[in-house]
Design a protein around this motif. Structure first.
Motif, PDB file in Angstrom:
ATOM      1  N   VAL A 142       0.848  -1.186   0.000  1.00 38.02           N
ATOM      2  CA  VAL A 142       0.000   0.000   0.000  1.00 38.02           C
ATOM      3  C   VAL A 142       0.886   1.239   0.000  1.00 38.02           C
ATOM      4  O   VAL A 142       1.715   1.409   0.908  1.00 38.02           O
ATOM      5  CB  VAL A 142      -0.927   0.027   1.239  1.00 38.02           C
ATOM      6  N   LEU A 143       0.718   2.090  -0.995  1.00 38.30           N
ATOM      7  CA  LEU A 143       1.415   3.368  -1.040  1.00 38.30           C
ATOM      8  C   LEU A 143       0.419   4.444  -0.654  1.00 38.30           C
ATOM      9  O   LEU A 143      -0.454   4.809  -1.428  1.00 38.30           O
ATOM     10  CB  LEU A 143       1.987   3.617  -2.437  1.00 38.30           C
ATOM     11  N   GLY A 144       0.525   4.905   0.587  1.00 36.04           N
ATOM     12  CA  GLY A 144      -0.429   5.841   1.157  1.00 36.04           C
ATOM     13  C   GLY A 144      -0.950   5.301   2.471  1.00 36.04           C
ATOM     14  O   GLY A 144      -0.990   4.080   2.672  1.00 36.04           O
ATOM     15  N   SER A 145      -1.332   6.204   3.360  1.00 34.62           N
ATOM     16  CA  SER A 145      -1.837   5.771   4.664  1.00 34.62           C
ATOM     17  C   SER A 145      -3.078   6.542   5.085  1.00 34.62           C
ATOM     18  O   SER A 145      -3.442   6.556   6.254  1.00 34.62           O
ATOM     19  CB  SER A 145      -0.744   5.942   5.735  1.00 34.62           C
ATOM     20  N   GLY A 146      -3.741   7.182   4.116  1.00 33.50           N
ATOM     21  CA  GLY A 146      -4.935   7.964   4.410  1.00 33.50           C
ATOM     22  C   GLY A 146      -6.205   7.134   4.366  1.00 33.50           C
ATOM     23  O   GLY A 146      -6.174   5.894   4.369  1.00 33.50           O
ATOM     24  N   VAL A 167       3.197  -1.171   4.061  1.00 36.82           N
ATOM     25  CA  VAL A 167       2.718   0.171   3.771  1.00 36.82           C
ATOM     26  C   VAL A 167       3.871   1.162   3.783  1.00 36.82           C
ATOM     27  O   VAL A 167       4.788   1.079   4.600  1.00 36.82           O
ATOM     28  CB  VAL A 167       1.639   0.616   4.798  1.00 36.82           C
ATOM     29  N   PHE A 168       3.804   2.113   2.845  1.00 36.75           N
ATOM     30  CA  PHE A 168       4.716   3.254   2.871  1.00 36.75           C
ATOM     31  C   PHE A 168       3.937   4.535   2.679  1.00 36.75           C
ATOM     32  O   PHE A 168       3.047   4.625   1.832  1.00 36.75           O
ATOM     33  CB  PHE A 168       5.783   3.184   1.776  1.00 36.75           C
ATOM     34  N   ARG A 191       3.397  -4.344   8.177  1.00 31.19           N
ATOM     35  CA  ARG A 191       4.586  -3.621   8.610  1.00 31.19           C
ATOM     36  C   ARG A 191       4.769  -2.383   7.739  1.00 31.19           C
ATOM     37  O   ARG A 191       4.306  -2.329   6.593  1.00 31.19           O
ATOM     38  CB  ARG A 191       5.824  -4.505   8.528  1.00 31.19           C
ATOM     39  N   SER A 192       5.445  -1.400   8.277  1.00 30.17           N
ATOM     40  CA  SER A 192       5.738  -0.202   7.510  1.00 30.17           C
ATOM     41  C   SER A 192       7.101  -0.346   6.844  1.00 30.17           C
ATOM     42  O   SER A 192       7.988  -1.043   7.345  1.00 30.17           O
ATOM     43  CB  SER A 192       5.727   1.037   8.412  1.00 30.17           C
ATOM     44  N   ALA A 193       7.247   0.287   5.683  1.00 33.39           N
ATOM     45  CA  ALA A 193       8.497   0.255   4.932  1.00 33.39           C
ATOM     46  C   ALA A 193       9.095   1.653   4.889  1.00 33.39           C
ATOM     47  O   ALA A 193       8.379   2.659   4.970  1.00 33.39           O
ATOM     48  CB  ALA A 193       8.250  -0.267   3.520  1.00 33.39           C
ATOM     49  N   ALA A 194      10.397   1.710   4.722  1.00 37.13           N
ATOM     50  CA  ALA A 194      11.094   2.996   4.732  1.00 37.13           C
ATOM     51  C   ALA A 194      11.020   3.707   3.386  1.00 37.13           C
ATOM     52  O   ALA A 194      11.358   4.890   3.291  1.00 37.13           O
ATOM     53  CB  ALA A 194      12.550   2.787   5.136  1.00 37.13           C
ATOM     54  N   SER A 195      10.595   3.002   2.344  1.00 35.71           N
ATOM     55  CA  SER A 195      10.475   3.620   1.027  1.00 35.71           C
ATOM     56  C   SER A 195       9.382   2.913   0.239  1.00 35.71           C
ATOM     57  O   SER A 195       9.006   1.780   0.555  1.00 35.71           O
ATOM     58  CB  SER A 195      11.795   3.522   0.247  1.00 35.71           C
ATOM     59  N   GLU A 198      10.771  -0.314  -1.311  1.00 36.48           N
ATOM     60  CA  GLU A 198      10.851  -1.406  -0.348  1.00 36.48           C
ATOM     61  C   GLU A 198       9.486  -2.022  -0.099  1.00 36.48           C
ATOM     62  O   GLU A 198       9.340  -3.250   0.003  1.00 36.48           O
ATOM     63  CB  GLU A 198      11.433  -0.904   0.975  1.00 36.48           C
ATOM     64  N   ALA A 199       8.456  -1.195  -0.018  1.00 42.02           N
ATOM     65  CA  ALA A 199       7.103  -1.706   0.227  1.00 42.02           C
ATOM     66  C   ALA A 199       6.642  -2.590  -0.926  1.00 42.02           C
ATOM     67  O   ALA A 199       5.991  -3.621  -0.722  1.00 42.02           O
ATOM     68  CB  ALA A 199       6.133  -0.552   0.418  1.00 42.02           C
ATOM     69  N   VAL A 200       6.969  -2.209  -2.144  1.00 42.64           N
ATOM     70  CA  VAL A 200       6.475  -2.892  -3.338  1.00 42.64           C
ATOM     71  C   VAL A 200       7.218  -4.199  -3.604  1.00 42.64           C
ATOM     72  O   VAL A 200       6.675  -5.117  -4.227  1.00 42.64           O
ATOM     73  CB  VAL A 200       6.581  -1.943  -4.557  1.00 42.64           C
ATOM     74  N   GLU A 201       8.441  -4.307  -3.131  1.00 44.23           N
ATOM     75  CA  GLU A 201       9.270  -5.469  -3.446  1.00 44.23           C
ATOM     76  C   GLU A 201       8.570  -6.786  -3.082  1.00 44.23           C
ATOM     77  O   GLU A 201       8.179  -6.999  -1.950  1.00 44.23           O
ATOM     78  CB  GLU A 201      10.599  -5.384  -2.702  1.00 44.23           C
TER      79      GLU A 201
END
Length: 343
Positions: A142-146, A167-168, A191-195, A198-201
């Motif tokens: 997930v790209l976004g946290s809204g 999520v990032f 878990r949260s990713a730093a980029s 990284e989240a998409v990998e």
């Protein structure tokens, strides 16, 4: 004029319009119901003119957007309205869906549509995902946290088992809070990713639900593993960007909810066209997808993309579902008003 008080339980023709609040909408809403309703609607032929483009009126800092639709097979038709006057010191946007009853031609309901916008977008994406994604546990990035990211994650969980969520978003606090809420609410490791990369990998499914502030792409094609499904919801007008042109080039099947708007009026697709990428021959409408007429093409797709701009049809379908359930639950408030009917 007849006065009414309290709430009502009714499914017959309404003697006066009712109001369904945001609290009532949240109380009766279920993802599974909304997703199935969207799938049923888009599996039927849409009459020409039943879902016209949205209109936006603008003047002196004030704007009003209208999204009308007449769903096939539904009891109600109507429009979602939203507007804002920036001259107000406490400017904000209020949303309402106005429903007419096809059996009586009368105004039936006013539904607070603040939540409906999020509900219908996520339910529509999940309806498409249910046809595009393999039937197995999936790792979701997930790209976004809204709000949209949160709703989509829950909608996706209604149609597929999620093995893991990553999520990032630029705010470490927000992405950590998002991860905790998903784990707690869905029982899925998150878990949260730093980029973003990284989240998409290694993800089977990627949700792009957060444009950058400078309208630069947040997702690139070379980050995606073979076979992964992409859902993009953040670029809905020409000025907005979310996915890089390399994601469009990678995609061998592109499904759009409002296909012409997706292909011609979103910043991502405009940029892809300017980059010389041909994509019209790879595109299907959501109706094409749901009808089953292209099932063989869908089954053989290796890199599907669903891109959404949202539409009035989705608003009306979800509003009708919420109205029906609110009436059954006694959560629709009759209004002490009566409209004159012109014959």
């Amino acid at each position: 004029m007849t006065a009414y008080t309290g709430t009502c339980r009714m499914t017959q023709a309404l003697p006066s319009p009712v109001f369904v609040s945001g609290d009532a909408a949240r109380a009766v809403f279920r993802w599974e119901d909304a997703i199935r309703a969207i799938q049923r609607t888009y599996s039927q032929p849409l009459a020409t003119g039943a879902t016209p483009p949205r209109t936006i009126a603008r003047a002196d800092g004030t704007w009003l957007r209208t999204l009308p639709a007449i769903p096939p097979g539904g009891r109600y038709y109507g429009a979602k309205l939203m507007g804002m006057a920036t001259r107000s010191p406490s400017s904000g946007v209020e949303y309402v869906v106005v429903l007419y009853d096809q059996e009586t031609s009368r105004l039936a309901a006013f539904v607070d549509a603040n939540q409906i916008t999020g509900f219908r977008t996520a339910a529509t994406s999940a309806a498409a995902l249910d046809r595009l994604a393999p039937q197995r546990p999936l790792r979701l990035a997930v790209l976004g946290s809204g709000l949209e990211a949160s709703m989509h994650t829950r909608a996706f969980a209604a149609v597929r088992q999620l093995a893991e969520v990553t999520v990032f978003s630029p705010s470490a606090d927000r992405r950590e809070a998002f991860a905790q809420a998903v784990t707690q609410d869905l029982g899925v490791p998150c878990r949260s990713a730093a980029s973003a990369q990284e989240a998409v990998e290694g993800a089977d499914l990627v949700l792009a639900a957060a444009r950058s502030r400078d309208e630069q792409p947040i997702l690139y094609g070379n980050w995606l593993q073979p076979g992964s499904v992409v859902v993009s919801i953040g670029s809905t007008v020409p000025e907005q960007r979310e996915i890089d042109v390399s994601v469009v080039e990678r995609s061998d099947l592109i499904v759009g909810d409002m296909l012409e708007e997706v292909l011609e009026q979103t910043g991502d697709m405009i940029a892809a066209r300017h980059a010389g990428i041909a994509f019209h021959d790879k595109a299907l409408s959501l109706t094409d997808l749901m009808s089953g007429a292209h099932d063989e093409r869908v089954k053989t797709a290796k890199a599907p993309l669903f891109k959404s701009v949202g539409g009035g049809l989705q608003d009306i379908v979800v509003a009708e579902l919420i109205l029906s359930k609110a009436l059954e639950a006694g959560l629709a408030t009759p209004l002490p008003i009566a409209f004159e009917t012109k014959h």
